[in-house]
Design a protein around this motif. Structure first.
Motif, mmCIF file in Angstrom:
data_model
loop_
_atom_site.group_PDB
_atom_site.id
_atom_site.type_symbol
_atom_site.label_atom_id
_atom_site.label_comp_id
_atom_site.label_asym_id
_atom_site.label_seq_id
_atom_site.Cartn_x
_atom_site.Cartn_y
_atom_site.Cartn_z
ATOM 1 N N GLU A 87 0.831 -1.203 0.000
ATOM 2 C CA GLU A 87 0.000 0.000 0.000
ATOM 3 C C GLU A 87 0.868 1.255 0.000
ATOM 4 N N LYS A 88 1.918 1.237 0.791
ATOM 5 C CA LYS A 88 2.816 2.386 0.862
ATOM 6 C C LYS A 88 3.577 2.593 -0.459
ATOM 7 N N LYS A 89 3.924 1.493 -1.098
ATOM 8 C CA LYS A 89 4.595 1.608 -2.397
ATOM 9 C C LYS A 89 3.674 2.292 -3.408
ATOM 10 N N ASP A 90 2.392 1.880 -3.425
ATOM 11 C CA ASP A 90 1.431 2.500 -4.347
ATOM 12 C C ASP A 90 1.263 3.985 -4.043
ATOM 13 N N GLU A 91 1.251 4.326 -2.753
ATOM 14 C CA GLU A 91 1.119 5.730 -2.368
ATOM 15 C C GLU A 91 2.336 6.530 -2.813
ATOM 16 N N LEU A 92 3.514 5.953 -2.643
ATOM 17 C CA LEU A 92 4.752 6.639 -3.044
ATOM 18 C C LEU A 92 4.762 6.904 -4.541
ATOM 19 N N PHE A 93 4.393 5.900 -5.323
ATOM 20 C CA PHE A 93 4.474 6.021 -6.779
ATOM 21 C C PHE A 93 3.362 6.899 -7.363
ATOM 22 N N ASN A 94 2.208 6.940 -6.692
ATOM 23 C CA ASN A 94 1.053 7.620 -7.294
ATOM 24 C C ASN A 94 0.715 8.971 -6.669
ATOM 25 N N ASN A 95 1.103 9.176 -5.409
ATOM 26 C CA ASN A 95 0.662 10.384 -4.709
ATOM 27 C C ASN A 95 1.781 11.336 -4.313
ATOM 28 N N LEU A 96 3.026 10.985 -4.587
ATOM 29 C CA LEU A 96 4.143 11.836 -4.158
ATOM 30 C C LEU A 96 5.041 12.197 -5.346
ATOM 31 N N PRO A 97 4.540 13.025 -6.248
ATOM 32 C CA PRO A 97 5.355 13.424 -7.415
ATOM 33 C C PRO A 97 6.631 14.170 -7.040
ATOM 34 N N PHE A 98 6.695 14.715 -5.799
ATOM 35 C CA PHE A 98 7.904 15.404 -5.353
ATOM 36 C C PHE A 98 9.113 14.470 -5.392
ATOM 37 N N TYR A 99 8.882 13.210 -5.071
ATOM 38 C CA TYR A 99 9.980 12.239 -5.016
ATOM 39 C C TYR A 99 10.187 11.505 -6.336
ATOM 40 N N GLU A 100 9.354 11.768 -7.337
ATOM 41 C CA GLU A 100 9.511 11.099 -8.621
ATOM 42 C C GLU A 100 10.821 11.543 -9.276
ATOM 43 N N SER A 101 11.530 10.584 -9.806
ATOM 44 C CA SER A 101 12.860 10.773 -10.417
ATOM 45 C C SER A 101 13.942 11.006 -9.374
ATOM 46 N N MET A 102 13.549 11.495 -8.203
ATOM 47 C CA MET A 102 14.519 11.640 -7.120
ATOM 48 C C MET A 102 14.739 10.293 -6.448
ATOM 49 N N LEU A 103 13.605 9.604 -6.128
ATOM 50 C CA LEU A 103 13.689 8.321 -5.435
ATOM 51 C C LEU A 103 13.122 7.159 -6.231
ATOM 52 N N PHE A 104 12.317 7.416 -7.220
ATOM 53 C CA PHE A 104 11.752 6.293 -7.975
ATOM 54 C C PHE A 104 11.479 6.682 -9.419
ATOM 55 N N ASN A 105 11.478 5.667 -10.263
ATOM 56 C CA ASN A 105 11.099 5.810 -11.668
ATOM 57 C C ASN A 105 9.726 5.179 -11.828
ATOM 58 N N LYS A 106 8.722 6.011 -12.024
ATOM 59 C CA LYS A 106 7.337 5.541 -12.046
ATOM 60 C C LYS A 106 7.087 4.553 -13.184
ATOM 61 N N GLU A 107 7.740 4.744 -14.299
ATOM 62 C CA GLU A 107 7.498 3.886 -15.459
ATOM 63 C C GLU A 107 8.103 2.496 -15.292
ATOM 64 N N SER A 108 9.358 2.432 -14.817
ATOM 65 C CA SER A 108 10.039 1.134 -14.726
ATOM 66 C C SER A 108 9.912 0.477 -13.363
ATOM 67 N N GLY A 109 9.590 1.269 -12.331
ATOM 68 C CA GLY A 109 9.504 0.723 -10.983
ATOM 69 C C GLY A 109 10.827 0.717 -10.244
ATOM 70 N N ALA A 110 11.888 1.263 -10.842
ATOM 71 C CA ALA A 110 13.188 1.313 -10.169
ATOM 72 C C ALA A 110 13.127 2.277 -8.986
ATOM 73 N N VAL A 111 13.814 1.900 -7.916
ATOM 74 C CA VAL A 111 13.837 2.700 -6.683
ATOM 75 C C VAL A 111 15.283 2.925 -6.280
ATOM 76 N N ARG A 112 15.559 4.106 -5.737
ATOM 77 C CA ARG A 112 16.882 4.352 -5.179
ATOM 78 C C ARG A 112 16.741 5.136 -3.886
ATOM 79 N N PHE A 113 17.600 4.810 -2.943
ATOM 80 C CA PHE A 113 17.659 5.547 -1.691
ATOM 81 C C PHE A 113 18.966 6.326 -1.669
#
Length: 803
Positions: free
Chosen positions: A146-172
């Protein structure tokens, strides 16, 4: 003009060396111990190559950026492309892995799943609070999904910074302390927490393939690769040169003496680095093996001369005296020209090249003294060479090669010139196809795990090389003005359209996130506040307090509110694309930010390196021209003939043009490593020319100015040593192709190729020139008595040869 290097001078030097053998050996041992003691001062470089001069405008802008925002290369990223991460088991294993890192004082901030913060609106107190994104006590597979879905769909601030929405890649992210980024503590941090054993243990437990990158990590592993290759190069250079030396001379004692000389020279080269308080860089790392390769030709010429003398008259004392007095000048001149090729780097404004030029040129001169002292002294304590040690002077394969050269220059003059002109045209055409490369990672070892990880981040997050845009609004709090924010936003939209750049991050992103939070987290409101919304949203931000808020703000805006930054990351792109990208950004900046109201600078490590490469290429072209000029002066001083200067330069410039043409046709770009090739190769190849022309002049006098006979005799006499030294240099420089660094491979391969062409040019093209121009140069006026008797022979010997 005072002739200070006369035969009598070298006779004096020879007598001093041979009469003070014990004292000189003791002095050499003591000085070697002193240089070895300097090794403790040697340190590895922890910063990027300082290519641009400090007073350069681009350097000054980068310095200002660092003053306002600190070191931008302090980010280490750990990522993956695996849905299996968001399970209770794997997240808890990850927390164990990362928690130990968080506790270290070297870490300023981490962005991980457990410490990821999100903004929440506090309507009662009219402020934003930073709250944890996840509750560690609620970990379960369903909760994390559920938290993963929230991160990918509701937090555009972190898009490209922490995750790639298209491929699902994540980085910390791990932000290490900026004070240790350029120190040895950075290496200690990486070795302790991101070592291969620790990472593999996590990967084995979770089945997740971690990808680690970021400038601190890349620089650390890159430095370790450089350090690791020094031993490889030294060992390989010693091995190949000793084998070749033994193959030519078939003498263990000759090989042993040569190895002693180059080993001492290597010790002195390391000592010089420590004594001058320089660092081990990608360039200074190749100096020790370079000294081995360049030192062996000295030994070949001197030992070959000793054996030739022994074969003539069998008198050891006379032979040793003549080794010094008869070829001392020639060895000194050839070492000076080689040193001059390296010394020209000193005139550049690059600290990296200055240090390389100083250390290399100094140690080449050291080589001369070591060879001139050690070879005669050690041979003085040894028995005379046996016939088997002298047999190489009449080897069939040597004679076959010399005979082939003689037949070629006697009967195929037209073919020689046709080939030379053809190669010249080939080189010129190839030069027109050469390109300049300003890539930061192009020369990095491509067969390493960390290079593969760089490619992962280029694909998933558009690179890890930071590119910064710093905007000076010229007034305090100017960065928060509505007009400025809109301009920044429009510039960021342009950056997003450029495929080579990642999604940018700035104060604008934070304000967009604040607006989204104000509207209860609805991602549709992730946009810049309107002028009407700014007042109450900024008041919420102003009322917000806490360390998290400070960390967020200080990353994007300086304490006065006058300077603001836009951070993006750049892929490893070619210079042409980089130039196009820069032009596009510059046009947009010029349109959005009037110069009377704003000062805008493009900066960052990737940009600095690219600009530094162009600056370096320009400076090294100048240094090459200076090397040609310097060596021309030396030729003028030696031969006092303008025609001989031209004749001596042509056979050495042609190989440079051929090599440059090969680079163009093979797609080898001009970059800091490959541009070094020309000055190095030119300085070394001229050595053969000096030996050849000096012997030629001697033969002219001995043969009453009969040109053909003098040329043929010169080929027979000098050709053997020229072949030996060229083969040793070819294979010696080829050792650098064992490197994992593209630049070092290119340097070794190109220098080896150039020197091979230079040998053939000096043995075929140079004699052909002398024979073709005999009417205009075969007279005593063109060969007046030289300032320095390079290959002095006594009158008795000349008269004997004439008889």
């Amino acid at each position: 003009m005072i002739k200070w290097l006369t035969t009598s001078f070298w006779d004096f030097i020879a007598s001093k060396i041979l009469r003070n053998r014990i004292g000189l050996l003791v002095a050499l041992v003591l000085f070697t111990l002193f240089m070895a003691f300097q090794w403790q001062k040697i340190r590895m470089t922890y910063t990027e190559a300082n290519i641009l001069p400090k007073d350069n405008d681009i350097s000054m802008q980068y310095k200002l950026f660092l003053e306002k925002f600190g070191e931008e290369g302090n980010l280490i990223v750990i990522g993956f492309k695996d849905d299996a991460f968001f399970t209770e088991k794997n997240v808890r294993l990850w927390e164990e892995f990362i928690n130990e890192i968080k506790k270290d004082k070297a870490v300023d901030l981490t962005l991980s799943i457990s410490d990821l913060k999100v903004l929440k609106k506090d309507t009662l107190n009219q402020k934003f609070n930073l709250v944890p994104f996840v509750n560690n006590n609620q970990f379960s597979d369903a909760y994390l999904k559920e938290k993963k879905d929230e991160l990918f769909n509701n937090l555009p601030f972190y898009e490209s910074m922490l995750f790639n929405k298209e491929s699902g890649a994540v980085r910390f992210a791990i932000y290490i302390n900026k004070d240790i980024v350029n120190t040895s503590k950075r290496k200690e941090f990486v070795d302790k927490y991101l070592n291969e054993k620790r990472v593999e243990a996590f990967e084995k437990a979770t089945g997740i393939d971690l990808k680690i990158s970021g400038m601190p990590y890349i620089r650390t592993l890159n430095s370790q690769s450089i350090l690791g290759e020094i031993g490889l190069f030294v060992g390989a250079a010693l091995g190949i040169t000793s084998l070749l030396f033994f193959f030519f001379f078939r003498s263990f004692r000759a090989t042993f003496i040569s190895m002693i000389i180059v080993i001492i020279a290597v010790m002195w080269s390391f000592g010089t680095i420590g004594l001058l308080n320089y660092e081990i860089t990608v360039l200074t790392a190749i100096i020790p093996p370079l000294i081995i390769v360049i030192g062996i030709p000295n030994c070949i010429f001197l030992i070959n001369k000793y054996q030739q003398e022994i074969k003539k008259h069998g008198n050891k004392a006379k032979s040793l005296q003549r080794v010094i007095s008869r070829v001392g000048n020639a060895t000194l001149m050839t070492n000076l020209t080689t040193a001059a090729g390296f010394a020209t780097f000193i005139i550049t404004d690059s600290d990296l090249l200055k240090e390389f030029g100083i250390i290399a040129s100094l140690n080449i001169i050291f080589l001369f003294f070591l060879s001139l002292i050690i070879i005669p002294i050690l041979y003085s304590y040894m028995p005379l060479p046996k016939d088997k040690h002298l047999a190489h002077l009449e080897k069939n394969y040597i004679q076959f090669f010399i005979d082939w050269i003689l037949v070629t220059i006697k009967k195929k003059t037209i073919a020689i010139y046709s080939v030379a002109i053809g190669l010249l045209v080939f080189g010129i055409i190839g030069i027109t196809q050469m390109r300049i490369s300003g890539s930061v990672i192009e020369d990095m070892p491509k067969n390493t795990g960390f290079f593969e990880d760089i490619r992962f981040y280029e694909k998933e997050f558009d690179g890890v090389m930071p590119l910064e845009i710093m905007i000076d609004t010229k007034r305090p709090k100017g960065a928060l003005k509505s007009a400025t924010l809109k301009r920044i936003n429009e510039l960021q939209e342009t950056i997003e359209e450029i495929p080579e750049l990642s999604k940018p991050v700035s104060l604008v992103n934070l304000l967009k996130y604040a607006k989204q939070t104000y509207y209860n987290g609805n991602p549709e409101y992730y946009e810049l506040p309107t002028k009407q919304e700014e007042a109450f949203i900024l008041s919420y931000i102003k009322n917000s307090t806490g360390k998290g808020k400070e960390n967020l703000l200080k990353s994007y805006i300086d304490s006065t509110g006058q300077f603001v930054r836009i951070t993006t990351f750049m892929r490893d792109i070619g210079t042409d694309k980089m130039k196009h990208t820069e032009e596009r950004l510059a046009q947009k900046i010029e349109k959005l930010f009037p110069k009377e109201r704003y000062d805008v600078a493009i900066t960052g490590k990737a940009y600095i390196f690219e600009k530094g490469t162009h600056y370096l290429v320009h400076n090294l072209v100048i240094s090459l021209l200076f090397a040609i000029f310097l060596i021309s002066l030396l030729m003028a001083y030696l031969f006092r003939s303008f025609k001989m200067i031209i004749i001596s330069l042509l056979p050495n410039i042609l190989p440079l043009i051929i090599t440059a043409g090969l680079m163009g046709f093979l797609g080898v770009p001009i970059k800091p490593s490959t541009i070094l090739v020309f000055s190095i190769a030119f300085g070394i190849s001229v050595d053969d020319t000096i030996h050849f022309l000096a012997k030629y002049r001697q033969e002219l006098i001995a043969n009453n100015w009969r040109i053909k006979k003098s040329v043929y005799n010169t080929v027979k006499d000098a050709g053997v040593s020229m072949l030996y030294t060229s083969v040793v240099l070819f294979f010696g420089f080829s050792v650098f192709t064992l490197s994992s660094f593209g630049g070092t491979i290119a340097l070794g391969g190109l220098v080896a190729t150039t020197l091979l062409f230079a040998m053939l040019s000096n043995l075929i093209f140079l004699p052909a020139l002398l024979l073709s121009l005999e009417r205009s140069i075969a007279n005593e006026q063109e060969f007046t008595e030289p300032t320095i008797d390079i290959l002095a022979e006594d009158k008795e010997e000349i008269e004997t040869e004439n008889e």
